[in-house]
Design an enzyme around this catalytic site. Sequence first.
Site, PDB file in Angstrom:
ATOM      1  N   SER A 256      -8.196  -0.451  -2.495  1.00 40.65           N
ATOM      2  CA  SER A 256      -7.569  -1.360  -3.448  1.00 40.65           C
ATOM      3  C   SER A 256      -6.061  -1.267  -3.313  1.00 40.65           C
ATOM      4  O   SER A 256      -5.543  -0.485  -2.521  1.00 40.65           O
ATOM      5  CB  SER A 256      -7.980  -1.002  -4.877  1.00 40.65           C
ATOM      6  OG  SER A 256      -7.278   0.164  -5.271  1.00 40.65           O
ATOM      7  N   LYS A 257      -5.380  -2.046  -4.121  1.00 44.75           N
ATOM      8  CA  LYS A 257      -3.913  -2.088  -4.111  1.00 44.75           C
ATOM      9  C   LYS A 257      -3.290  -0.682  -4.196  1.00 44.75           C
ATOM     10  O   LYS A 257      -2.233  -0.429  -3.632  1.00 44.75           O
ATOM     11  CB  LYS A 257      -3.414  -2.917  -5.299  1.00 44.75           C
ATOM     12  CG  LYS A 257      -3.075  -4.341  -4.925  1.00 44.75           C
ATOM     13  CD  LYS A 257      -1.702  -4.439  -4.371  1.00 44.75           C
ATOM     14  CE  LYS A 257      -1.299  -5.631  -3.604  1.00 44.75           C
ATOM     15  NZ  LYS A 257      -1.027  -5.493  -2.225  1.00 44.75           N
TER      16      LYS A 257
END
Length: 527
Positions: A256-257
């Site tokens: 994820s980010k």
Amino acid sequence: MADKVRVRFAPSPTGRLHIGGARTAIFNWAFARAMGGTFILRIEDTDPERSTEENVQVILNAMKWLGLDWDEGPEVGGEAGPYFQMQRMGTYTEALERLKERGAVYPCFCSKETLDAKREQAEKTEGGYAGYDRTCRDLDPAEAQRRIDAGEPHTWRLKVPLNHGPIEFNDAVYGHVSFPADVMDDMILVRTDGSPTYNFAVVCDDANMGITHVIRGDDHLSNTPRQILIYEALGYEKPTFAHLSMILGPDGKKLSKRHGATSVEEYRDRGYLPDAMVNFLALLGWSLDGETTIMSRDVICSQFSLDRITKKDAIFDETKLDWMNGQYIQKMGAKEWVELSRPWLARAHAEGYPYVYTAIVPTLDPNAPADAEEVEPLNEEQLAAFEDSYAADPAFYEALYPLVSERETSLTECESKLAYMFWGPCVLLDEKSVNKILRKDGARADEALAACREVLADEGNEWKAEVLEEKCRALAEPLEMKLRNLLQPLRVAICGNMVSPPLFESIELLKRSDVLARIDATIAEVF
Ligand code: GLU
């Protein structure tokens, strides 16, 4: 399988192409190429709010940048088109008609409010919601028709056979998979506004486009039994499914980010090569032989096979990507390097003379995170100046490649590593290097600089790296100086710091007058 392989990558254009999507695209593309099949790009644009024309372009550009050419799809067309779901609405209506004729669907008049209330109730009192309670399934057909004719809003639901045994399929990655059919409720295929649901549209498209293998992320694994029920209801042969495991960050959590860049675009902007990205992503869950890491597109495209896909989660290891990118940079050659490095060469160029001056500047923190998004873009004038400089002397830019080819892990690095090549007669002296090299007690850096300056000023010495290096090195003996103490000051005076690319190769590419001016400016600034 007798039929020719036809596979598709079917992104929903809701933003950038994410790493997981890119991996799915690469697996489909490589499989099609390896099997002499067809790779189709289908845009699943049924979400009107997020599926913008701009988002479609973002996906197409990312695919093109990665070099994943599609045989059928947007821009290239093909016999199974159109390749945008919004343009295929007629085919979903036809499929619904087919299902009606086969008695495989029924209209449902239950309102959203009624359904929500029932769900809420069931969750409270019966300890769980078992899906739609099939209220409308047994409506008298004539009565149902009368309500449709009267314009009563309705959806169309799949009439899941009551005596259906488990839904089973052999996934090319997961092996034999079985889901009990009795937990599948009668899912909606067509909404009240006539639009198809995701599962219905995908099955219609895959069937109508003759897709033989559905290769996609395992986030769709739970959709597959539903889709199989739809294939059965339509009486169509189902494709082979291959579900790809998740991609995890090095900490074992879903990518994820938090882990940094997650889209292909971001990697492009951070100086990664498309070839390196394709190679790296191809190995997220697939392997050639369990050991080979560097492999060309040709090898991937000729050797790719579903049976070497692992169901173990893949780990996205950016250190490995950096290493791989460095390997590709070493091999790419000067021309391509300049071509792909232009955005950062332009930045290095923009830092240069006459905007730069000679000064001692604070040492940069090497561990400071490189935040690509915060970099201010160059203005038109700066870009034009770079283009002029490049057009005037492309050979100079190509000659920069050997200075960094073995030192870069990302193309962006040429901005900081090569800025000194654009400083003209000035030099930005890194504070730490000044203190450690030029101001080092007893090292006689001023003497070393003066002696080297004489060699470099002598017009009798050919302006060639080997010649200049030999002559400068020869000073060590008469000066009774260690080579290091003799040459490191020169490095700092020309390149600004003690860890620059090769010194004399750099000097050869600079003008003699600028080299001498930098030495003079350094002496004036430091001593
Ligand atoms: N459009 C779906 C997605 O972007 C993919 C559908 C599929 O591969 O079946 O997740």
